[in-house]
Scaffold this motif. Structure first.
Motif, PDB file in Angstrom:
ATOM      1  N   LEU A  10      -6.878  46.304  31.102  1.00 37.17           N
ATOM      2  CA  LEU A  10      -7.464  45.577  29.971  1.00 37.17           C
ATOM      3  C   LEU A  10      -8.229  46.532  29.058  1.00 37.17           C
ATOM      4  CD1 LEU A  10      -8.739  42.413  31.860  1.00 37.17           C
ATOM      5  CD2 LEU A  10      -6.662  42.649  30.495  1.00 37.17           C
ATOM      6  N   PRO A  11      -8.516  46.118  27.818  1.00 38.21           N
ATOM      7  CA  PRO A  11      -9.233  46.994  26.882  1.00 38.21           C
ATOM      8  C   PRO A  11     -10.575  47.515  27.414  1.00 38.21           C
ATOM      9  CG  PRO A  11      -8.284  45.163  25.697  1.00 38.21           C
ATOM     10  CD  PRO A  11      -8.085  44.876  27.170  1.00 38.21           C
ATOM     11  N   ASP A  12     -11.234  46.760  28.308  1.00 37.90           N
ATOM     12  CA  ASP A  12     -12.520  47.219  28.852  1.00 37.90           C
ATOM     13  C   ASP A  12     -12.345  48.163  30.042  1.00 37.90           C
ATOM     14  OD1 ASP A  12     -11.795  45.583  30.973  1.00 37.90           O
ATOM     15  OD2 ASP A  12     -13.534  44.268  30.821  1.00 37.90           O
ATOM     16  N   GLY A  13     -11.089  48.481  30.405  1.00 33.83           N
ATOM     17  CA  GLY A  13     -10.822  49.402  31.498  1.00 33.83           C
ATOM     18  C   GLY A  13     -10.595  48.741  32.844  1.00 33.83           C
ATOM     19  N   THR A  14     -10.796  47.436  32.936  1.00 36.43           N
ATOM     20  CA  THR A  14     -10.558  46.706  34.174  1.00 36.43           C
ATOM     21  C   THR A  14      -9.076  46.763  34.513  1.00 36.43           C
ATOM     22  OG1 THR A  14     -12.338  45.178  33.606  1.00 36.43           O
ATOM     23  CG2 THR A  14     -10.824  44.475  35.336  1.00 36.43           C
ATOM     24  N   VAL A  15      -8.774  47.020  35.792  1.00 35.95           N
ATOM     25  CA  VAL A  15      -7.388  47.114  36.244  1.00 35.95           C
ATOM     26  C   VAL A  15      -7.080  45.952  37.176  1.00 35.95           C
ATOM     27  CG1 VAL A  15      -5.706  48.521  37.497  1.00 35.95           C
ATOM     28  CG2 VAL A  15      -7.415  49.620  36.044  1.00 35.95           C
ATOM     29  N   HIS A  16      -5.960  45.293  36.941  1.00 32.96           N
ATOM     30  CA  HIS A  16      -5.490  44.203  37.796  1.00 32.96           C
ATOM     31  C   HIS A  16      -4.122  44.580  38.328  1.00 32.96           C
ATOM     32  CE1 HIS A  16      -8.624  41.340  36.541  1.00 32.96           C
ATOM     33  NE2 HIS A  16      -8.548  41.987  35.388  1.00 32.96           N
ATOM     34  N   PRO A  40       9.564  30.921  37.845  1.00 35.71           N
ATOM     35  CA  PRO A  40      10.701  30.792  36.940  1.00 35.71           C
ATOM     36  C   PRO A  40      10.367  31.333  35.549  1.00 35.71           C
ATOM     37  CG  PRO A  40       9.676  28.656  37.286  1.00 35.71           C
ATOM     38  CD  PRO A  40       8.995  29.628  38.209  1.00 35.71           C
ATOM     39  N   PHE A  41      11.372  31.878  34.900  1.00 33.90           N
ATOM     40  CA  PHE A  41      11.266  32.347  33.518  1.00 33.90           C
ATOM     41  C   PHE A  41      10.291  33.506  33.332  1.00 33.90           C
ATOM     42  CE2 PHE A  41      12.142  27.749  33.484  1.00 33.90           C
ATOM     43  CZ  PHE A  41      13.472  27.811  33.069  1.00 33.90           C
ATOM     44  N   VAL A  42      10.102  34.318  34.394  1.00 31.57           N
ATOM     45  CA  VAL A  42       9.262  35.509  34.303  1.00 31.57           C
ATOM     46  C   VAL A  42      10.161  36.729  34.459  1.00 31.57           C
ATOM     47  CG1 VAL A  42       7.407  36.841  35.377  1.00 31.57           C
ATOM     48  CG2 VAL A  42       7.208  34.355  35.190  1.00 31.57           C
ATOM     49  N   GLU A  43      10.111  37.621  33.479  1.00 26.13           N
ATOM     50  CA  GLU A  43      10.896  38.856  33.522  1.00 26.13           C
ATOM     51  C   GLU A  43      10.085  39.926  34.255  1.00 26.13           C
ATOM     52  OE1 GLU A  43      12.468  42.323  30.467  1.00 26.13           O
ATOM     53  OE2 GLU A  43      11.777  40.415  29.653  1.00 26.13           O
ATOM     54  N   TRP A  44      10.678  40.525  35.294  1.00 29.75           N
ATOM     55  CA  TRP A  44       9.997  41.609  36.016  1.00 29.75           C
ATOM     56  C   TRP A  44      10.180  42.900  35.237  1.00 29.75           C
ATOM     57  CZ3 TRP A  44       6.364  42.408  39.368  1.00 29.75           C
ATOM     58  CH2 TRP A  44       6.195  43.680  39.885  1.00 29.75           C
ATOM     59  N   VAL A  45       9.068  43.509  34.808  1.00 27.66           N
ATOM     60  CA  VAL A  45       9.098  44.768  34.084  1.00 27.66           C
ATOM     61  C   VAL A  45       8.679  45.896  35.015  1.00 27.66           C
ATOM     62  CG1 VAL A  45       8.152  46.057  32.137  1.00 27.66           C
ATOM     63  CG2 VAL A  45       8.623  43.618  31.907  1.00 27.66           C
ATOM     64  N   GLY A  46       7.642  45.628  35.837  1.00 24.87           N
ATOM     65  CA  GLY A  46       7.113  46.678  36.701  1.00 24.87           C
ATOM     66  C   GLY A  46       6.250  47.625  35.889  1.00 24.87           C
ATOM     67  N   GLY A  47       5.845  48.708  36.483  1.00 27.10           N
ATOM     68  CA  GLY A  47       5.051  49.703  35.770  1.00 27.10           C
ATOM     69  C   GLY A  47       3.689  49.178  35.371  1.00 27.10           C
ATOM     70  N   THR A  48       3.121  49.811  34.349  1.00 26.89           N
ATOM     71  CA  THR A  48       1.773  49.497  33.884  1.00 26.89           C
ATOM     72  C   THR A  48       1.804  49.046  32.437  1.00 26.89           C
ATOM     73  OG1 THR A  48       0.802  51.137  35.369  1.00 26.89           O
ATOM     74  CG2 THR A  48      -0.535  50.461  33.492  1.00 26.89           C
ATOM     75  N   LEU A  49       1.112  47.959  32.153  1.00 27.19           N
ATOM     76  CA  LEU A  49       0.856  47.545  30.775  1.00 27.19           C
ATOM     77  C   LEU A  49      -0.585  47.921  30.493  1.00 27.19           C
ATOM     78  CD1 LEU A  49       1.525  46.143  28.110  1.00 27.19           C
ATOM     79  CD2 LEU A  49       0.835  43.985  29.192  1.00 27.19           C
ATOM     80  N   ASP A  50      -0.781  48.880  29.600  1.00 31.69           N
ATOM     81  CA  ASP A  50      -2.121  49.386  29.284  1.00 31.69           C
ATOM     82  C   ASP A  50      -2.531  48.844  27.921  1.00 31.69           C
ATOM     83  OD1 ASP A  50      -4.459  50.785  28.784  1.00 31.69           O
ATOM     84  OD2 ASP A  50      -3.655  52.702  29.440  1.00 31.69           O
ATOM     85  N   LEU A  51      -3.447  47.894  27.901  1.00 33.21           N
ATOM     86  CA  LEU A  51      -3.900  47.299  26.647  1.00 33.21           C
ATOM     87  C   LEU A  51      -4.992  48.137  25.968  1.00 33.21           C
ATOM     88  CD1 LEU A  51      -3.935  43.529  27.622  1.00 33.21           C
ATOM     89  CD2 LEU A  51      -2.172  44.809  26.398  1.00 33.21           C
ATOM     90  N   GLN A  52      -5.365  49.269  26.599  1.00 32.97           N
ATOM     91  CA  GLN A  52      -6.299  50.187  25.949  1.00 32.97           C
ATOM     92  C   GLN A  52      -5.577  51.053  24.921  1.00 32.97           C
ATOM     93  OE1 GLN A  52      -7.900  52.199  29.476  1.00 32.97           O
ATOM     94  NE2 GLN A  52      -9.871  51.317  28.935  1.00 32.97           N
ATOM     95  N   VAL A  53      -4.275  51.198  25.091  1.00 31.41           N
ATOM     96  CA  VAL A  53      -3.472  52.006  24.184  1.00 31.41           C
ATOM     97  C   VAL A  53      -3.081  51.154  22.990  1.00 31.41           C
ATOM     98  CG1 VAL A  53      -1.344  53.336  23.927  1.00 31.41           C
ATOM     99  CG2 VAL A  53      -2.581  53.362  26.100  1.00 31.41           C
ATOM    100  N   GLN A  54      -3.403  51.613  21.804  1.00 31.78           N
ATOM    101  CA  GLN A  54      -3.075  50.844  20.607  1.00 31.78           C
ATOM    102  C   GLN A  54      -1.591  50.939  20.333  1.00 31.78           C
ATOM    103  OE1 GLN A  54      -5.080  52.112  17.050  1.00 31.78           O
ATOM    104  NE2 GLN A  54      -4.621  50.233  15.984  1.00 31.78           N
TER     105      GLN A  54
END
Length: 56
Positions: A10-16, A40-54
């Motif tokens: 998340l933007p505040d650095g919290t990792v889930h 149902p209807f969820v696409e598995w991407v894997g990896g990391t989604l970093d919302l700190q990166v613009q």
């Protein structure tokens, strides 16, 4: 649209770990919740989604 990731930063650095992320029709982040099983209807991407990166 919903996608599953190993990690969400998340933007505040919290990792889930193991989350489903919800996006609007334009691909903007709306919310997230823990991935606790097959959904149902969820696409598995894997990896990391970093919302700190613009995104450009």
């Amino acid at each position: 649209m919903q996608k599953a990731y190993h990690r969400l930063v998340l933007p505040d650095g919290t990792v889930h770990q193991q989350v489903v992320v919800c996006f609007d029709a334009d691909g903007r982040f709306l919310s997230f919740h823990p991935l606790v099983g097959e959904e149902p209807f969820v696409e598995w991407v894997g990896g990391t989604l970093d919302l700190q990166v613009q995104q450009l």
